[in-house]
Motif scaffolding. Structure first.
Motif, PDB file in Angstrom:
ATOM      1  N   ALA A  13       0.958  -1.150   0.025  1.00 18.37           N
ATOM      2  CA  ALA A  13      -0.074  -0.071   0.142  1.00 18.37           C
ATOM      3  C   ALA A  13       0.888   1.397  -0.020  1.00 18.37           C
ATOM      4  O   ALA A  13       1.850   1.313   0.705  1.00 18.37           O
ATOM      5  N   ARG A  14       0.369   2.137  -0.683  1.00 16.38           N
ATOM      6  CA  ARG A  14       1.039   3.546  -0.710  1.00 16.38           C
ATOM      7  C   ARG A  14       0.388   4.305   0.266  1.00 16.38           C
ATOM      8  O   ARG A  14      -0.534   4.054   0.726  1.00 16.38           O
ATOM      9  N   PRO A  15       1.329   5.299   0.892  1.00 18.07           N
ATOM     10  CA  PRO A  15       0.714   6.282   1.962  1.00 18.07           C
ATOM     11  C   PRO A  15      -0.504   6.859   1.449  1.00 18.07           C
ATOM     12  O   PRO A  15      -0.777   7.379   0.384  1.00 18.07           O
ATOM     13  N   ILE A  16      -1.547   7.214   2.175  1.00 15.52           N
ATOM     14  CA  ILE A  16      -2.653   8.048   1.928  1.00 15.52           C
ATOM     15  C   ILE A  16      -2.696   9.295   2.265  1.00 15.52           C
ATOM     16  O   ILE A  16      -2.095   9.794   3.334  1.00 15.52           O
ATOM     17  N   ASP A  17      -2.690  10.098   1.424  1.00 12.98           N
ATOM     18  CA  ASP A  17      -2.485  11.825   1.406  1.00 12.98           C
ATOM     19  C   ASP A  17      -3.834  12.332   2.070  1.00 12.98           C
ATOM     20  O   ASP A  17      -3.882  13.209   2.786  1.00 12.98           O
ATOM     21  N   VAL A  18      -4.877  11.971   1.663  1.00 20.49           N
ATOM     22  CA  VAL A  18      -6.109  12.531   2.285  1.00 20.49           C
ATOM     23  C   VAL A  18      -7.317  11.581   2.218  1.00 20.49           C
ATOM     24  O   VAL A  18      -7.244  10.568   1.339  1.00 20.49           O
ATOM     25  N   ILE A  19      -8.271  11.513   3.053  1.00 18.81           N
ATOM     26  CA  ILE A  19      -9.337  10.594   3.021  1.00 18.81           C
ATOM     27  C   ILE A  19     -10.543  11.534   2.950  1.00 18.81           C
ATOM     28  O   ILE A  19     -10.812  12.536   3.648  1.00 18.81           O
ATOM     29  N   MET A  20     -11.459  11.154   2.020  1.00 23.76           N
ATOM     30  CA  MET A  20     -12.828  12.016   1.875  1.00 23.76           C
ATOM     31  C   MET A  20     -13.766  10.959   1.997  1.00 23.76           C
ATOM     32  O   MET A  20     -13.867   9.949   1.459  1.00 23.76           O
ATOM     33  N   LEU A  43      -2.959  11.916  12.115  1.00 21.02           N
ATOM     34  CA  LEU A  43      -2.394  12.899  11.115  1.00 21.02           C
ATOM     35  C   LEU A  43      -3.116  13.028   9.835  1.00 21.02           C
ATOM     36  O   LEU A  43      -3.129  14.110   9.255  1.00 21.02           O
ATOM     37  N   ILE A  44      -3.741  11.764   9.649  1.00 25.78           N
ATOM     38  CA  ILE A  44      -4.132  11.947   7.984  1.00 25.78           C
ATOM     39  C   ILE A  44      -5.060  12.927   8.139  1.00 25.78           C
ATOM     40  O   ILE A  44      -6.214  12.795   8.827  1.00 25.78           O
ATOM     41  N   PRO A  45      -5.267  13.897   6.874  1.00 21.27           N
ATOM     42  CA  PRO A  45      -6.286  14.709   6.595  1.00 21.27           C
ATOM     43  C   PRO A  45      -7.670  14.121   6.288  1.00 21.27           C
ATOM     44  O   PRO A  45      -7.639  13.189   5.442  1.00 21.27           O
ATOM     45  N   ILE A  46      -8.699  14.574   6.716  1.00 26.50           N
ATOM     46  CA  ILE A  46      -9.978  13.750   6.715  1.00 26.50           C
ATOM     47  C   ILE A  46     -10.942  14.962   6.245  1.00 26.50           C
ATOM     48  O   ILE A  46     -11.042  16.148   6.745  1.00 26.50           O
ATOM     49  N   ILE A  47     -11.500  14.684   4.943  1.00 20.81           N
ATOM     50  CA  ILE A  47     -12.584  15.673   4.448  1.00 20.81           C
ATOM     51  C   ILE A  47     -13.914  14.977   4.508  1.00 20.81           C
ATOM     52  O   ILE A  47     -14.254  13.755   3.931  1.00 20.81           O
ATOM     53  N   ILE A  48     -15.035  15.545   5.072  1.00 19.23           N
ATOM     54  CA  ILE A  48     -16.295  14.844   5.106  1.00 19.23           C
ATOM     55  C   ILE A  48     -17.236  15.704   4.319  1.00 19.23           C
ATOM     56  O   ILE A  48     -17.255  16.853   4.123  1.00 19.23           O
ATOM     57  N   ARG A  90      -1.039  19.278   6.198  1.00 19.25           N
ATOM     58  CA  ARG A  90      -0.746  18.173   6.493  1.00 19.25           C
ATOM     59  C   ARG A  90       0.982  18.276   6.103  1.00 19.25           C
ATOM     60  O   ARG A  90       1.645  17.985   7.026  1.00 19.25           O
ATOM     61  N   LEU A  91       1.227  18.922   5.057  1.00 18.49           N
ATOM     62  CA  LEU A  91       2.723  18.816   4.776  1.00 18.49           C
ATOM     63  C   LEU A  91       3.502  19.966   5.900  1.00 18.49           C
ATOM     64  O   LEU A  91       4.642  19.784   6.054  1.00 18.49           O
ATOM     65  N   LEU A  92       2.691  20.857   6.093  1.00 16.66           N
ATOM     66  CA  LEU A  92       3.219  22.130   7.087  1.00 16.66           C
ATOM     67  C   LEU A  92       3.488  21.500   8.709  1.00 16.66           C
ATOM     68  O   LEU A  92       4.414  21.573   9.152  1.00 16.66           O
TER      69      LEU A  92
END
Length: 160
Positions: A13-20, A43-48, A90-92
């Protein structure tokens, strides 16, 4: 056939950048999904996304660490903007954590140099520690420059 949801990553698996995720889903709601994700990755960004939102929903999602909330119906650009903001944040965060680690290493190195003082028997060890300190400082300088440059580029992109 439905696939079972798992928190165990695949070896390839590749790292996940963002979850929606939507709030309403067949097997669990958005709140439960976010709780499950946060158990193994804070830490993983989540968008709902949601077609209905109340103050209580928003408050619950903020408390769970959701980064963005997009209301339906939405335009593609709204989702892209939300994704951009969350990945940027997340990068920051990662850069700040890296700078924090390097700062701590530099501090320890300075403490070690100071504790060795003027003792001639530790001259070589002190010189090696000074080299390490210089490396930490250079890495911090480069990382800070990278963060500031990317921020400047992002700001320039907003104005054009």
């Amino acid at each position: 056939m439905r696939r079972k949801w798992t928190t165990s990553p695949r070896p390839d698996a590749r790292p996940i950048d963002v979850i929606m995720s939507d709030v309403k889903m067949p097997e669990m709601d958005g709140e439960q999904f976010v709780r499950e994700v946060r158990k193994f990755n804070s830490l993983i960004p989540i968008i709902i996304v949601s077609g209905y939102s109340t103050r209580e929903h928003l408050k619950a999602f903020v408390q769970l660490g959701v980064d963005e909330f997009v209301e339906k119906p939405f335009e593609d650009r709204h989702v892209l903007q939300a994704a951009f903001r969350t990945v940027k944040a997340r990068l920051l965060k990662e850069a700040l954590l890296g700078l924090s680690r390097l700062s701590f290493k530099a501090y320890i190195s300075m403490q070690k140099i100071e504790s060795l003082g003027q003792m001639p028997e530790f001259t070589q060890e002190k010189a090696q520690e000074k080299i390490r300190l210089d490396q930490y400082m250079e890495a911090m300088k480069a990382m800070t420059h990278q963060v500031l440059s990317s921020e400047k580029a992002m700001q320039a992109g907003k104005t054009s």
